[in-house]
Design a protein around this motif. Sequence first.
Motif, mmCIF file in Angstrom:
data_model
loop_
_atom_site.group_PDB
_atom_site.id
_atom_site.type_symbol
_atom_site.label_atom_id
_atom_site.label_comp_id
_atom_site.label_asym_id
_atom_site.label_seq_id
_atom_site.Cartn_x
_atom_site.Cartn_y
_atom_site.Cartn_z
ATOM 1 N N TYR A 216 7.986 -1.965 -13.430
ATOM 2 C CA TYR A 216 8.972 -1.012 -13.955
ATOM 3 C C TYR A 216 8.979 0.301 -13.182
ATOM 4 C CZ TYR A 216 4.639 -0.147 -16.510
ATOM 5 O OH TYR A 216 3.325 0.055 -16.818
ATOM 6 N N ALA A 217 7.877 0.636 -12.529
ATOM 7 C CA ALA A 217 7.846 1.884 -11.745
ATOM 8 C C ALA A 217 6.970 1.688 -10.510
ATOM 9 C CB ALA A 217 7.326 3.049 -12.603
ATOM 10 N N PRO A 218 7.491 0.968 -9.522
ATOM 11 C CA PRO A 218 6.689 0.692 -8.325
ATOM 12 C C PRO A 218 6.524 1.920 -7.432
ATOM 13 C CG PRO A 218 8.891 -0.223 -8.074
ATOM 14 C CD PRO A 218 8.822 0.333 -9.461
ATOM 15 N N TRP A 219 5.487 1.882 -6.622
ATOM 16 C CA TRP A 219 5.281 2.909 -5.604
ATOM 17 C C TRP A 219 5.875 2.437 -4.281
ATOM 18 C CZ3 TRP A 219 4.034 7.833 -5.198
ATOM 19 C CH2 TRP A 219 3.327 8.457 -6.234
ATOM 20 N N TYR A 220 6.405 3.385 -3.514
ATOM 21 C CA TYR A 220 6.856 3.106 -2.160
ATOM 22 C C TYR A 220 6.067 3.988 -1.214
ATOM 23 C CZ TYR A 220 10.711 1.129 -4.782
ATOM 24 O OH TYR A 220 11.440 0.399 -5.676
ATOM 25 N N VAL A 221 5.567 3.407 -0.139
ATOM 26 C CA VAL A 221 4.892 4.200 0.897
ATOM 27 C C VAL A 221 5.876 4.375 2.043
ATOM 28 C CG1 VAL A 221 2.971 4.330 2.524
ATOM 29 C CG2 VAL A 221 2.608 3.326 0.250
ATOM 30 N N VAL A 222 6.249 5.629 2.289
ATOM 31 C CA VAL A 222 7.205 5.935 3.358
ATOM 32 C C VAL A 222 6.461 6.586 4.528
ATOM 33 C CG1 VAL A 222 9.174 7.402 3.996
ATOM 34 C CG2 VAL A 222 9.178 6.193 1.805
ATOM 35 N N PRO A 223 6.374 5.905 5.665
ATOM 36 C CA PRO A 223 5.774 6.547 6.840
ATOM 37 C C PRO A 223 6.532 7.844 7.128
ATOM 38 C CG PRO A 223 6.077 4.200 7.245
ATOM 39 C CD PRO A 223 6.799 4.523 5.958
ATOM 40 N N ALA A 224 5.797 8.950 7.284
ATOM 41 C CA ALA A 224 6.494 10.249 7.277
ATOM 42 C C ALA A 224 6.179 11.145 8.463
ATOM 43 C CB ALA A 224 6.198 10.973 5.957
ATOM 44 N N ASN A 225 5.548 10.571 9.497
ATOM 45 C CA ASN A 225 5.342 11.398 10.699
ATOM 46 C C ASN A 225 6.671 11.809 11.319
ATOM 47 O OD1 ASN A 225 2.587 11.170 10.477
ATOM 48 N ND2 ASN A 225 2.263 10.325 12.537
ATOM 49 N N ARG A 226 7.632 10.884 11.264
ATOM 50 C CA ARG A 226 8.955 11.172 11.826
ATOM 51 C C ARG A 226 9.879 11.589 10.682
ATOM 52 N NH1 ARG A 226 8.962 8.064 16.921
ATOM 53 N NH2 ARG A 226 7.175 6.665 16.821
ATOM 54 N N LYS A 227 10.289 12.843 10.723
ATOM 55 C CA LYS A 227 11.045 13.391 9.591
ATOM 56 C C LYS A 227 12.389 12.709 9.418
ATOM 57 C CE LYS A 227 8.717 17.825 9.990
ATOM 58 N NZ LYS A 227 8.785 19.230 10.422
ATOM 59 N N TRP A 228 13.020 12.307 10.524
ATOM 60 C CA TRP A 228 14.333 11.674 10.429
ATOM 61 C C TRP A 228 14.232 10.316 9.740
ATOM 62 C CZ3 TRP A 228 13.782 7.271 13.312
ATOM 63 C CH2 TRP A 228 12.924 7.313 14.409
#
Length: 295
Positions: A234-246
């Motif tokens: 019902y509320a999963p986590w997402y891991v977003v690679p964030a070194n590249r801001k775009w």
Amino acid sequence: MNLRDILRVAPGGRVDLGAIDPAGTPGLPKKAGKEPKVWTRRELESIGTDLASHQERLYAGAKAGHSRRRLLLVLQAMDCGGKDGTTKKVAGTMNPQGLHIVSFGKPSPEELAHDFLWRVRAALPIAGYVGVFNRSHYEDVLVARVHELVAPAVWRERYEKINQFERDLTRNGTTIVKVMLHISFEEQRARIEQRLDDPTKHWKYNPADVDERGYWTEYQEAYQDALTECSTDYAPWYVVPANRKWYRDWAVATLLREAFADLRLTYPEGDFDVAAERRRLAASTSPAKHRVTRR
Ligand code: AMP
Ligand code: MG
């Protein structure tokens, strides 16, 4: 393509942050081409237009009294991970009137005197709103654990409390999108350095950030456990690679658009007769009726 399926921490599985490249761009389509930065920035504009449109329908549904729905974006990251930038770039595509953005810092004495979810409940978006949490109740199983602000038995039982809390929220019409912005140790160093180099960024610099950096491994472990224990159907986590801001901005905006699309929000129908209202409007235009009569 569904980015949620690519970035989701599988409920019941175990996440290994060390195996996720913070400089990666998972799910970025081939058509992004050789200049993905240019493509994602342009794409963000059109996703942003969609987000604003979904948000307006969400808001309209609540105003008309038809819907209790709301959406909550939870942003978590290490210091300099890009929570502020993501809020600005992604939430910034929507109408400020329908946004409820809350940053969570060190709890006040009053907040500490209550249960850890007390201040979080008070900060939730009301029906029709898009909420953004810049840090969240997850700090209570992150910083609170790393710095032993509470006993291990206390933070351990918080995972289940968080899951129950989020289950209740989703049952009551809140769509929760939880995003961990994943940066590397080296990228954090570079960003802290940039802040030091630029006097207009000094207000963002906190000498404690360098101390916190010394706990990098402990934080990564705490994140891994939080993402593992609290990624649910019902509320999963997402891991977003964030070194590249775009990539980061494109990915978070895309996750939100996918979540909105599931809701299939429509504009509420008016509960009046349009033709009759037109007639009334036409009849109301006679200035004679409203002329101020002087004696
Ligand atoms: P910033 O996001 O740079 O404004 O910093 C906010 C600070 O508040 C960070 O150092 C967090 O670790 C701290 N913080 C946020 N939530 C909590 C919490 N529940 N308990 C202790 N510290 C917190
Ligand atoms: Mg900070």
